[in-house]
Write an enzyme that holds these catalytic residues in place. Structure first.
Site, PDB file in Angstrom:
ATOM      1  N   HIS A   1       0.970  -1.012   0.023  1.00 42.67           N
ATOM      2  CA  HIS A   1      -0.133   0.253  -0.183  1.00 42.67           C
ATOM      3  C   HIS A   1       0.847   1.286   0.103  1.00 42.67           C
ATOM      4  O   HIS A   1       2.170   1.192   0.910  1.00 42.67           O
ATOM      5  CB  HIS A   1      -0.593   0.321   1.179  1.00 42.67           C
ATOM      6  CG  HIS A   1      -0.317  -0.024   3.071  1.00 42.67           C
ATOM      7  ND1 HIS A   1      -0.253  -1.240   3.116  1.00 42.67           N
ATOM      8  CD2 HIS A   1       0.403   1.031   3.217  1.00 42.67           C
ATOM      9  CE1 HIS A   1       0.752  -0.987   4.200  1.00 42.67           C
ATOM     10  NE2 HIS A   1       0.914   0.554   4.501  1.00 42.67           N
TER      11      HIS A   1
ATOM     12  N   HIS B   1       1.029   5.391   1.574  1.00 43.58           N
ATOM     13  CA  HIS B   1       0.149   6.676   1.605  1.00 43.58           C
ATOM     14  C   HIS B   1       0.615   7.905   0.909  1.00 43.58           C
ATOM     15  O   HIS B   1       1.112   7.565  -0.140  1.00 43.58           O
ATOM     16  CB  HIS B   1       0.434   7.155   2.970  1.00 43.58           C
ATOM     17  CG  HIS B   1       0.749   5.647   4.215  1.00 43.58           C
ATOM     18  ND1 HIS B   1      -0.112   5.685   4.966  1.00 43.58           N
ATOM     19  CD2 HIS B   1       1.554   4.478   3.966  1.00 43.58           C
ATOM     20  CE1 HIS B   1       0.149   4.362   6.051  1.00 43.58           C
ATOM     21  NE2 HIS B   1       0.833   3.837   5.114  1.00 43.58           N
TER      22      HIS B   1
HETATM   23  P1  AMP Z   1       1.927   1.012   7.931  1.00 41.43           P
HETATM   24  O1  AMP Z   1       2.355   1.288   8.199  1.00 41.43           O
HETATM   25  O2  AMP Z   1       2.120   1.438   6.323  1.00 41.43           O
HETATM   26  O3  AMP Z   1       1.334  -0.819   7.210  1.00 41.43           O
HETATM   27  O4  AMP Z   1       0.164   1.726   7.572  1.00 41.43           O
HETATM   28  C1  AMP Z   1      -1.013   0.788   7.262  1.00 41.43           C
HETATM   29  C2  AMP Z   1      -1.947   1.767   7.972  1.00 41.43           C
HETATM   30  O5  AMP Z   1      -3.766   0.737   7.545  1.00 41.43           O
HETATM   31  C3  AMP Z   1      -2.004   2.350   8.917  1.00 41.43           C
HETATM   32  O6  AMP Z   1      -2.088   3.673   8.773  1.00 41.43           O
HETATM   33  C4  AMP Z   1      -3.497   2.340   9.760  1.00 41.43           C
HETATM   34  O7  AMP Z   1      -3.865   3.368  10.299  1.00 41.43           O
HETATM   35  C5  AMP Z   1      -4.023   1.561   8.041  1.00 41.43           C
HETATM   36  N1  AMP Z   1      -5.513   0.785   8.360  1.00 41.43           N
HETATM   37  C6  AMP Z   1      -5.029  -0.572   9.493  1.00 41.43           C
HETATM   38  N2  AMP Z   1      -6.543  -1.247   9.471  1.00 41.43           N
HETATM   39  C7  AMP Z   1      -7.080   0.066   8.323  1.00 41.43           C
HETATM   40  C8  AMP Z   1      -8.665  -0.359   7.451  1.00 41.43           C
HETATM   41  N3  AMP Z   1      -9.215  -1.197   8.563  1.00 41.43           N
HETATM   42  N4  AMP Z   1      -9.460   0.773   6.584  1.00 41.43           N
HETATM   43  C9  AMP Z   1      -8.249   1.798   6.793  1.00 41.43           C
HETATM   44  N5  AMP Z   1      -7.063   1.581   7.317  1.00 41.43           N
HETATM   45  C10 AMP Z   1      -6.918   0.944   7.708  1.00 41.43           C
END
Ligand code: AMP
Ligand code: ZN
Length: 138
Positions: free
Chosen positions: A102, A104
């Site tokens: 993913h 951001h």
């Molecule tokens: P990372 O540290 O790059 O893996 O970030 C994962 C991101 O996913 C975090 O910013 C979380 O807030 C986000 N996240 C986790 N679960 C969900 C969800 N169900 N819907 C939307 N975002 C999510």
């Protein structure tokens, strides 16, 4: 399509858990981060499960980046953002919490709006030696 039944983003792709969806096509989905660091913080993901940026096929990565760019443009035009941070955490050592590729897309309104990368500089680095080490395998 690659799918991991224990992966929270795969569950979003397959409609098992909800999201605030922004965009979807055959390969890519975008939705709002559930814990936004700024107003409009979005995530762009491959619909197929790849565990991180380095494990994602180039054609898929390119499609995800195209959508990330468009979302950044719209955050500027529509939300009044003054800038955008594009962030990919790749593997746990880099802070990746969800092991599904993913990107951001974090709209920025001013330098003090709540998001900051802390960059501490290394001391005593030998840049030519480091460059040679990397270039050896490029
Ligand atoms: P990372 O540290 O790059 O893996 O970030 C994962 C991101 O996913 C975090 O910013 C979380 O807030 C986000 N996240 C986790 N679960 C969900 C969800 N169900 N819907 C939307 N975002 C999510
Ligand atoms: Zn997944």
């Amino acid at each position: 399509m690659q799918y991991d039944a224990n992966c929270i983003f795969c569950k979003i792709v397959h409609g098992i858990i909800p999201c605030a969806k922004l965009y979807e096509d055959d390969d890519v989905m975008a939705f709002l981060d559930v814990n936004p660091v700024t107003y409009g913080h979005a995530l762009v993901i491959s619909k197929a499960h790849y565990s991180n940026f380095l494990a994602t096929p180039k054609d898929v990565m390119n499609k995800v980046m195209n959508v990330a760019q468009r979302i950044g443009q719209v955050q500027m035009e529509q939300l009044g953002a003054k800038g955008v941070n594009i962030l990919i955490n790749c593997k746990e050592a880099a802070g990746q919490e969800v092991q599904h590729f993913h990107v951001h897309v974090i709209p920025r309104y001013k330098a003090t709006d709540g998001f900051k990368l802390e960059l501490k500089q290394l001391k005593d680095v030998n840049l030519p030696s480091i460059a040679a080490e990397i270039k050896e395998k490029l």
